[in-house]
Design an enzyme around this catalytic site. Structure first.
Site, PDB file in Angstrom:
ATOM      1  N   HIS A 155       0.810  -1.217   0.000  1.00 58.80           N
ATOM      2  CA  HIS A 155       0.000   0.000   0.000  1.00 58.80           C
ATOM      3  C   HIS A 155       0.846   1.271   0.000  1.00 58.80           C
ATOM      4  CE1 HIS A 155      -3.345   2.573   0.324  1.00 58.80           C
ATOM      5  NE2 HIS A 155      -3.989   2.039   1.327  1.00 58.80           N
ATOM      6  N   ASP A 199     -11.227  -4.589 -18.658  1.00 60.14           N
ATOM      7  CA  ASP A 199     -11.315  -5.579 -19.728  1.00 60.14           C
ATOM      8  C   ASP A 199      -9.915  -6.022 -20.143  1.00 60.14           C
ATOM      9  OD1 ASP A 199     -11.841  -7.124 -21.936  1.00 60.14           O
ATOM     10  OD2 ASP A 199     -13.102  -5.650 -22.952  1.00 60.14           O
TER      11      ASP A 199
END
Length: 456
Positions: free
Chosen positions: A160, A376
């Site tokens: 992170h 996608d």
């Protein structure tokens, strides 16, 4: 769900370097990046139903990741720590961890719809020894698991300190573009972490109560880590409209604000803390567009703050929802460019402290606009895209996410994974359903299960 098992056969983990040689250099993280509370790895899932018969998703993703690492080459490096706990990336091109895997099951074994918490998480995102270390360790791990039905799961965990939700989506979009054959990226990555460094000299202008620990005299806010339960809750148009009826008609509020006000109140009641205990709500506020000029579009570092709404248990529990809503709106509005600079200054002057980690704190990150549900890779949008579970972080049980989701009826809404002690979770379910029932005139008022959609 707790007895849910299936077998995953994994190839040996390998280090995946950038597809081309990259610069060897040292890059400092910003003073927002390297605060102690961000020194952990975030797990996320992208689940695709059909990969087709033409292209192997493992090979396509592996190749695309290697290409993306050419532009995002700091991810292929290793973190080192300098004097003053300052983190710096040694960009040495060693690579990330990549795992190829196969499952002896179909995706339908998970049921429908697919959502967190996911069973067998460790099988689908294997914690290679040392892979969750912060220093001198890979900064990212990817496991792609093929299923018998032709679907696959792209599981990711990343350090992170290197990126926030928007930052990691920039990287994943780069992977998607390379997977489609693109040779250049629509949004080139931008490092420029100096933009969020402390000033010289540092000058803290705000109180920054997000970094204070406020414990009850009885010290009853320690988290019972062996008694935590994960459940997910769905809030569609009907539920959100009902919650809006709990506030005065003239009071304006975003979906995030009204949902947060209700969840914070119900969670606080469920924890059964001392009436005078201080509880806090910390909301993730993206600051990128609050700067003048805004941070560059390709900036993939941590660009957020988590300002605090603070109340006693008694006031939060007994007042109408408008009370908690006002506190949250005031906290959000406090974040400005000056506030972000003050946070960076605070880090340098106070040893880069961790934010409040008692169970009386509740941290929420809204990722409904991150784009993870539309990523996608060549097989259309995922049937699920987002965090693998709630309660992630150095201390489990205090954080959650608002994730874009479509339920079994095709309704678009928000799924909220929560992690709480078992007894508190039971109370929370009754409280939130009772709150909804009070305005929906539900026959199951106080005992409904319309928003509880998964448990583990």
């Amino acid at each position: 769900m707790s007895s849910f098992v299936f077998n995953v056969t994994r190839h040996a983990p390998e280090l995946l370097p950038p597809a081309e040689q990259t610069p060897y250099e040292f890059k400092e993280l910003s003073d927002i990046d390297d605060q102690d509370g961000l020194r952990f790895h975030i797990p996320s899932f992208l689940i695709y139903e059909h990969s087709g018969d033409q292209n192997d998703p493992v090979m396509v993703i592996k190749k695309a990741v290697a290409k993306a690492l050419v532009s995002y080459y700091p991810f292929a490096g290793r973190l080192r720590e300098k004097e003053g706990r300052k983190l710096v990336v040694e960009c040495n091109g060693e690579g990330i961890i990549f795992i190829e895997a196969n499952a002896n099951a179909n995706l339908k074994i998970f049921g429908y719809p697919l959502l967190p918490p996911f069973p067998c998480l460790d099988e689908l995102l294997w914690h290679v020894p040392g892979s969750t270390d912060i220093l001198d360790a890979p900064l990212m791990l990817i496991q792609v698991t093929r299923f018998k039905c032709g679907g696959f799961i792209f599981a990711l965990q990343y350090n992170h300190t290197m990126a926030d939700a928007q930052g990691i989506m920039l990287f994943l979009n780069a992977v998607a573009e390379h997977a489609s054959g693109a040779q250049s990226l629509s949004t080139p990555p931008v490092w420029q972490r100096h933009l969020l460094n402390a000033r010289k000299p540092p000058h803290v202008k705000f109180q920054h109560r997000e970094y204070e620990e406020v414990l009850a005299e009885t010290n009853d806010t320690l988290i019972p880590v062996n008694d935590l339960v994960d459940k997910s809750f769905f809030f569609g148009p009907k539920q959100i409209a009902a919650l809006r009826r709990l506030i005065p008609p003239h009071q304006k509020a975003s979906t995030f604000e009204i949902l947060s006000a209700c969840l914070w109140r119900c969670r606080t009641i469920a924890l059964q803390l001392h009436p005078q205990q201080l509880v806090r709500f910390m909301c993730i506020v993206n600051s990128r567009n609050l700067f003048n000029p805004p941070l560059p579009p390709g900036y993939y570092g941590n660009g957020f703050a988590f300002p605090v709404a603070l109340s006693t248990v008694s006031k939060l529990s007994r007042n109408p929802i408008g009370y908690s809503l006002n506190l949250i709106q005031q906290a959000k509005s406090a974040v400005t460019e000056e506030y972000m600079k003050s946070v960076a200054d605070f880090m340098v002057l106070n040893g880069r402290p961790r934010f409040s980690t008692s169970i009386s704190s509740f941290i929420v990150s809204d990722v409904t606009r991150s784009g993870s549900d539309n990523l996608d890779l060549g097989w259309g949008s995922p049937v699920y895209g987002g965090p693998a579970k709630g309660g992630v972080g150095a201390v489990p049980g205090i954080s959650s996410f608002y994730i874009p989701f479509k339920n079994v009826n095709g309704e678009k809404g928000i799924v909220v994974p929560l992690c709480l002690p078992a007894n508190a979770m039971e109370i929370f379910v009754k409280e939130i359903n009772g709150l909804l029932g009070s305005v929906l005139n539900s026959p199951n008022k106080g005992h409904g299960s319309s928003i509880l959609i998964s448990s583990l």
